[in-house]
Design an enzyme around this catalytic site. Structure first.
Site, PDB file in Angstrom:
ATOM      1  N   SER A 142       0.835  -1.207   0.000  1.00  0.00           N
ATOM      2  CA  SER A 142       0.000   0.000   0.000  1.00  0.00           C
ATOM      3  C   SER A 142       0.862   1.248   0.000  1.00  0.00           C
ATOM      4  O   SER A 142       1.961   1.258   0.580  1.00  0.00           O
ATOM      5  CB  SER A 142      -0.891  -0.006   1.252  1.00  0.00           C
ATOM      6  OG  SER A 142      -1.485   1.250   1.462  1.00  0.00           O
ATOM      7  N   TYR A 167      -2.336  -0.230  10.075  1.00  0.00           N
ATOM      8  CA  TYR A 167      -2.528  -0.840   8.755  1.00  0.00           C
ATOM      9  C   TYR A 167      -1.263  -0.692   7.929  1.00  0.00           C
ATOM     10  O   TYR A 167      -0.759  -1.664   7.341  1.00  0.00           O
ATOM     11  CB  TYR A 167      -3.712  -0.183   8.049  1.00  0.00           C
ATOM     12  CG  TYR A 167      -3.816  -0.548   6.584  1.00  0.00           C
ATOM     13  CD1 TYR A 167      -4.184  -1.835   6.195  1.00  0.00           C
ATOM     14  CD2 TYR A 167      -3.544   0.386   5.582  1.00  0.00           C
ATOM     15  CE1 TYR A 167      -4.273  -2.180   4.858  1.00  0.00           C
ATOM     16  CE2 TYR A 167      -3.637   0.050   4.248  1.00  0.00           C
ATOM     17  CZ  TYR A 167      -3.990  -1.228   3.883  1.00  0.00           C
ATOM     18  OH  TYR A 167      -4.079  -1.569   2.564  1.00  0.00           O
TER      19      TYR A 167
END
Length: 350
Positions: A142, A167
């Site tokens: 990501s 995350y």
């Protein structure tokens, strides 16, 4: 070749599986269909792939009625014995690992689900690939891994040592775990750092559907940091094209890698990291205006401060992907948003 696609009921996984099937590959997909967001949308994606909701049961395989080369099972990444059995039985050639607990803000409230899915689950995938001679593992990282790094454009060789959400930290951990397996076992792994993916069948917790839903219902949209944010919005078809190019080309070692001046995007091991984005950041307010135009209605706006875990700007340097794979996104934000809005109005009957 037989390809495993994890997270096949998810936004990107659904599109990747569909394209692979259209190109004639044999695909096995699994998903745990959790309730992080609307499970009806997940089942609707599966139905588009010929998988009927009433035929799906935990740990049971289902054959697609539309694609003869697609099988599906409702499985959990975290279940070690199930993953071991799956890899041993199926003997996949390639793995496209897109399943994860997603969401930056959700990680502030439910941290343990990220450790279970993104760390333990990823370890189970690595072990399955290692013990069953998978030719290439391609996995989702990501752009959030860049965290406090503000050196633009964001390059895969930049530091990612300061994530600002759990995350993001789990995604960086995935890259480190993958490198250790590439180094120890010669296992080719490639991580793809996605930049703000949008399009039809997108996630309802992400800004395009949040904005479109608010516009359709007449509610105000929440504009964080007063709209003074930049995002490298990337249309789903451009993302899928890049994933498929990388997936079928196993990572190789970098013969020029210098341990005294190490690149973080490659290694002496068969390990690679690429940014995958549009390489054209768009201001949030312009993106909102584009959605308003596509929806045919102006939105009321509630201006709010910056949210914890967010970053001001994302801007992908995709030069490595361009050089290695001739990757060039072709969908403008205006075209992509219109395609998204057309789907949104049809699916949600807006």
């Amino acid at each position: 070749m037989k390809i495993l696609v994890t997270g096949i009921a998810g936004f990107i996984g659904f599109h990747v599986a569909k394209k692979l099937l259209e190109q004639g590959f044999e695909v096995f997909g699994f998903d745990n269909i959790n309730d992080y967001y609307d499970v009806n949308l997940k089942y609707a994606r599966l139905q588009e792939l010929g998988l009927e909701r009433n035929s799906i049961a935990t740990n049971q395989q289902v054959q697609s009625s539309s694609y003869p080369k697609l099988r599906f099972a409702k499985l959990s990444l975290e279940d070690r014995s199930v993953m071991e059995d799956l890899f041993r039985t199926e003997q996949f050639d390639l793995v496209c690992h897109l399943a994860a607990q997603a969401g930056v803000r959700y990680s502030l409230e439910n941290p343990h689900s990220y450790a279970e899915s993104n760390l333990i689950g990823f370890l189970n995938i690595l072990e399955g690939c290692r013990h069953n001679k998978v030719k290439h593992l391609t996995y989702a990282s990501s752009s959030s891994v860049y965290g406090l790094n503000e050196k633009m454009p964001l390059s895969a060789t930049n530091s990612v040592d300061h994530p600002v959400s759990l995350y993001a930290a789990t995604k960086k951990a995935n890259e480190l775990m993958a490198h250790s397996y590439s180094h120890l076992y010669g296992m080719p792994t490639t991580g793809l750092r996605f930049f703000t993916v949008y399009g039809p069948w997108g996630r309802p917790d992400m800004s395009p559907i949040l904005f479109a839903s608010a516009i359709a219902s007449g509610n105000p949209i929440k504009v964080f940091n007063h709209g003074k944010m930049m995002r490298d919005f990337t249309y789903i078809d451009d993302i899928v094209e890049g994933i498929l190019q990388v997936l079928v080309a196993p990572a190789t070692s970098n013969a020029d890698w210098d341990a005294l001046n190490p690149s973080t995007a490659s290694s002496k091991a068969p390990y690679r990291i690429y940014n995958i984005g549009n390489a054209t950041p768009i201001e949030l307010m312009y993106f909102i205006e584009t959605i308003e135009k596509a929806m045919g209605k102006e939105a009321a706006k509630e201006y709010l401060p910056m949210q914890a875990g967010d970053v001001l700007k994302t801007f992908a340097d995709v030069s490595e992907l361009e050089q290695q794979f001739d990757y060039h996104p072709t969908t403008s934000v205006e075209e992509g948003v219109q395609l998204f809005a057309d789907w949104f109005k049809k699916y949600y009957k807006a």
